[in-house]
Write an enzyme that holds these catalytic residues in place. Sequence first.
Site, PDB file in Angstrom:
ATOM      1  N   GLU A   1     -27.426 -54.432-116.542  1.00  0.00           N
ATOM      2  CA  GLU A   1     -28.168 -54.979-117.648  1.00  0.00           C
ATOM      3  C   GLU A   1     -29.067 -55.968-117.897  1.00  0.00           C
ATOM      4  OE1 GLU A   1     -25.755 -54.977-120.342  1.00  0.00           O
ATOM      5  OE2 GLU A   1     -24.093 -53.941-118.729  1.00  0.00           O
TER       6      GLU A   1
HETATM    7  C1  LIG Z   1     -23.648 -51.163-109.631  1.00  0.00           C
HETATM    8  C2  LIG Z   1     -24.376 -50.370-110.439  1.00  0.00           C
HETATM    9  C3  LIG Z   1     -24.113 -50.182-111.673  1.00  0.00           C
HETATM   10  C4  LIG Z   1     -25.370 -49.689-112.322  1.00  0.00           C
HETATM   11  N1  LIG Z   1     -24.909 -49.123-113.921  1.00  0.00           N
HETATM   12  C5  LIG Z   1     -26.064 -49.537-114.614  1.00  0.00           C
HETATM   13  C6  LIG Z   1     -26.062 -48.345-116.494  1.00  0.00           C
HETATM   14  O1  LIG Z   1     -23.871 -48.363-116.262  1.00  0.00           O
HETATM   15  N2  LIG Z   1     -25.749 -47.923-117.411  1.00  0.00           N
HETATM   16  C7  LIG Z   1     -27.977 -48.283-116.584  1.00  0.00           C
HETATM   17  O2  LIG Z   1     -29.162 -47.781-117.611  1.00  0.00           O
HETATM   18  N3  LIG Z   1     -27.887 -48.959-115.738  1.00  0.00           N
HETATM   19  C8  LIG Z   1     -27.480 -48.908-113.933  1.00  0.00           C
HETATM   20  N4  LIG Z   1     -27.350 -49.510-113.200  1.00  0.00           N
HETATM   21  C9  LIG Z   1     -29.083 -49.513-112.897  1.00  0.00           C
HETATM   22  C10 LIG Z   1     -29.754 -51.261-113.200  1.00  0.00           C
HETATM   23  O3  LIG Z   1     -29.218 -52.251-114.481  1.00  0.00           O
HETATM   24  C11 LIG Z   1     -31.195 -50.843-112.401  1.00  0.00           C
HETATM   25  O4  LIG Z   1     -30.876 -50.829-111.035  1.00  0.00           O
HETATM   26  C12 LIG Z   1     -31.344 -52.613-112.129  1.00  0.00           C
HETATM   27  O5  LIG Z   1     -32.534 -52.624-114.239  1.00  0.00           O
HETATM   28  C13 LIG Z   1     -32.577 -53.260-111.881  1.00  0.00           C
HETATM   29  O6  LIG Z   1     -33.618 -51.327-111.863  1.00  0.00           O
HETATM   30  P1  LIG Z   1     -34.471 -51.346-110.628  1.00  0.00           P
HETATM   31  O7  LIG Z   1     -32.917 -50.573-109.761  1.00  0.00           O
HETATM   32  O8  LIG Z   1     -35.020 -49.383-110.419  1.00  0.00           O
HETATM   33  O9  LIG Z   1     -35.164 -52.007-110.227  1.00  0.00           O
HETATM   34  P2  LIG Z   1     -36.844 -52.333-110.033  1.00  0.00           P
HETATM   35  O10 LIG Z   1     -37.252 -52.629-111.450  1.00  0.00           O
HETATM   36  O11 LIG Z   1     -36.736 -51.582-108.700  1.00  0.00           O
HETATM   37  O12 LIG Z   1     -36.684 -53.989-109.208  1.00  0.00           O
HETATM   38  C14 LIG Z   1     -37.272 -54.774-108.172  1.00  0.00           C
HETATM   39  C15 LIG Z   1     -37.017 -55.658-108.550  1.00  0.00           C
HETATM   40  O13 LIG Z   1     -38.454 -55.733-109.350  1.00  0.00           O
HETATM   41  C16 LIG Z   1     -38.168 -57.178-110.083  1.00  0.00           C
HETATM   42  N5  LIG Z   1     -39.197 -56.335-111.219  1.00  0.00           N
HETATM   43  C17 LIG Z   1     -39.123 -55.197-111.832  1.00  0.00           C
HETATM   44  N6  LIG Z   1     -40.639 -55.401-112.669  1.00  0.00           N
HETATM   45  C18 LIG Z   1     -40.469 -56.479-112.735  1.00  0.00           C
HETATM   46  C19 LIG Z   1     -41.587 -57.079-113.726  1.00  0.00           C
HETATM   47  N7  LIG Z   1     -42.439 -56.512-114.705  1.00  0.00           N
HETATM   48  N8  LIG Z   1     -42.031 -58.266-113.380  1.00  0.00           N
HETATM   49  C20 LIG Z   1     -41.268 -59.198-112.399  1.00  0.00           C
HETATM   50  N9  LIG Z   1     -40.516 -58.365-111.349  1.00  0.00           N
HETATM   51  C21 LIG Z   1     -40.319 -57.390-111.840  1.00  0.00           C
HETATM   52  C22 LIG Z   1     -36.838 -56.544-110.592  1.00  0.00           C
HETATM   53  O14 LIG Z   1     -36.985 -57.820-111.199  1.00  0.00           O
HETATM   54  C23 LIG Z   1     -36.281 -56.798-109.175  1.00  0.00           C
HETATM   55  O15 LIG Z   1     -35.613 -58.332-108.093  1.00  0.00           O
HETATM   56  C24 LIG Z   1     -26.594 -49.835-112.704  1.00  0.00           C
HETATM   57  C25 LIG Z   1     -26.892 -50.645-110.977  1.00  0.00           C
HETATM   58  C26 LIG Z   1     -25.855 -50.429-109.864  1.00  0.00           C
HETATM   59  C27 LIG Z   1     -26.329 -50.961-108.843  1.00  0.00           C
END
Ligand SMILES: Cc1cc2nc3c(=O)[nH]c(=O)nc-3n(C[C@H](O)[C@H](O)[C@H](O)COP(=O)(O)OP(=O)(O)OC[C@H]3O[C@@H](n4cnc5c(N)ncnc54)[C@H](O)[C@@H]3O)c2cc1C
Length: 327
Positions: A134
């Site tokens: 979220e």
């Molecule tokens: C159990 C589970 C259920 C999920 N359900 C859904 C769903 O129903 N629908 C959906 O769309 N997604 C879903 N997701 C995906 C989830 O929304 C993403 O994992 C989340 O948005 C983080 O993206 P990412 O994993 O690519 O991490 P990344 O974007 O790679 O982030 C990695 C780290 O870097 C930080 N970061 C990234 N960009 C920046 C920035 N610009 N500035 C500072 N810090 C930054 C983040 O805060 C985090 O700490 C789910 C994930 C899980 C694990």
Amino acid sequence: MCMGGNKVVLKMAATYASERQQFGQPIGNFGAIKHKLAEMAIRNFATESATYRTSQLMQDKKNAEAAAGGSYGQSMLEAAEEYAIECSILKVLGSEVTDYCVDENVQIHGGIGYSEEYPAARAYRDSRINRIYEGTNEINRLLMIDQLFKRALKGELDIVSPAWAVQKELASMPSMERLEGPYAEETKAVADFKKIILMTAGGAAKMQMDGKLNLKEEQEIIMNCADMMIDLFAAESLLLRVRKLSEKQEKAQPQEVYDAMLQVFLHDATARMTKNATDGIASFAEGDLQKTFLMGLKRFNKYPAVNVKEKRRLIADAVLKAGGWCF
Ligand SMILES: Cc1cc2nc3c(=O)[nH]c(=O)nc-3n(C[C@H](O)[C@H](O)[C@H](O)COP(=O)(O)OP(=O)(O)OC[C@H]3O[C@@H](n4cnc5c(N)ncnc54)[C@H](O)[C@@H]3O)c2cc1C
């Protein structure tokens, strides 16, 4: 969702603390355990206050839009957009309070808290996703400040005049006015939190306008400001709710329990605000400018120290007596 989970976890923790005997008595008798139970309750009560407040505001906005002829979908979207900052605050606050609660619940369970055969371990593992999905909590923190500045630039939100008023106040003699009336210290503390944020964020924004800072590249300062906004919104919501409760005859607990929650929260929030503001200011200001800001901060963090030990014991005893959430 987080608030509901926190209540389940508090029940688990209170039940175990009453049942588990060590050194000839239930561990719930120990001050260290009471501290944890009280903090779980206080933080969740603050989250709940902020959530109820935002829900009502969103509902009012949706109804106003619908009354003005907007479709159901349009009215819902307008309400969501209007309170996007509050929603980001709630997402971060709720998920971080849950992490606190599940962690302390494992701790209260000791060794068996670590075992997957007990529900404390599952709550601990399941909670962890809330800070990631979220919108990660980092992205939500960035959004809060981004939205705030965007609205100010568009003229939808006036933060410039209150920021100027704080600057003027800093240049004048400190007021000696005596505080009177119920919750006067608490009301002043919340007003001062706003001044601390206006001073810090306003100072950073001014440096940006003067071309001396690029906030996009200074996320640490944005995180400091976002954390202060979260504390402010939670503190203000808690104050409004506790003040309202004080006017009610029928309530789940005596007023002193609610007052204790407010006082402990403000005591801790004052320390967090001071730390975040100091970190932020020291990250963008140097020399005399930094000194001026830090002196200003001293004017605005004067909430009187609270006997947090006694207040937390009062709250924890209510939780232990009820076997969980009882507010
Ligand atoms: C159990 C589970 C259920 C999920 N359900 C859904 C769903 O129903 N629908 C959906 O769309 N997604 C879903 N997701 C995906 C989830 O929304 C993403 O994992 C989340 O948005 C983080 O993206 P990412 O994993 O690519 O991490 P990344 O974007 O790679 O982030 C990695 C780290 O870097 C930080 N970061 C990234 N960009 C920046 C920035 N610009 N500035 C500072 N810090 C930054 C983040 O805060 C985090 O700490 C789910 C994930 C899980 C694990």
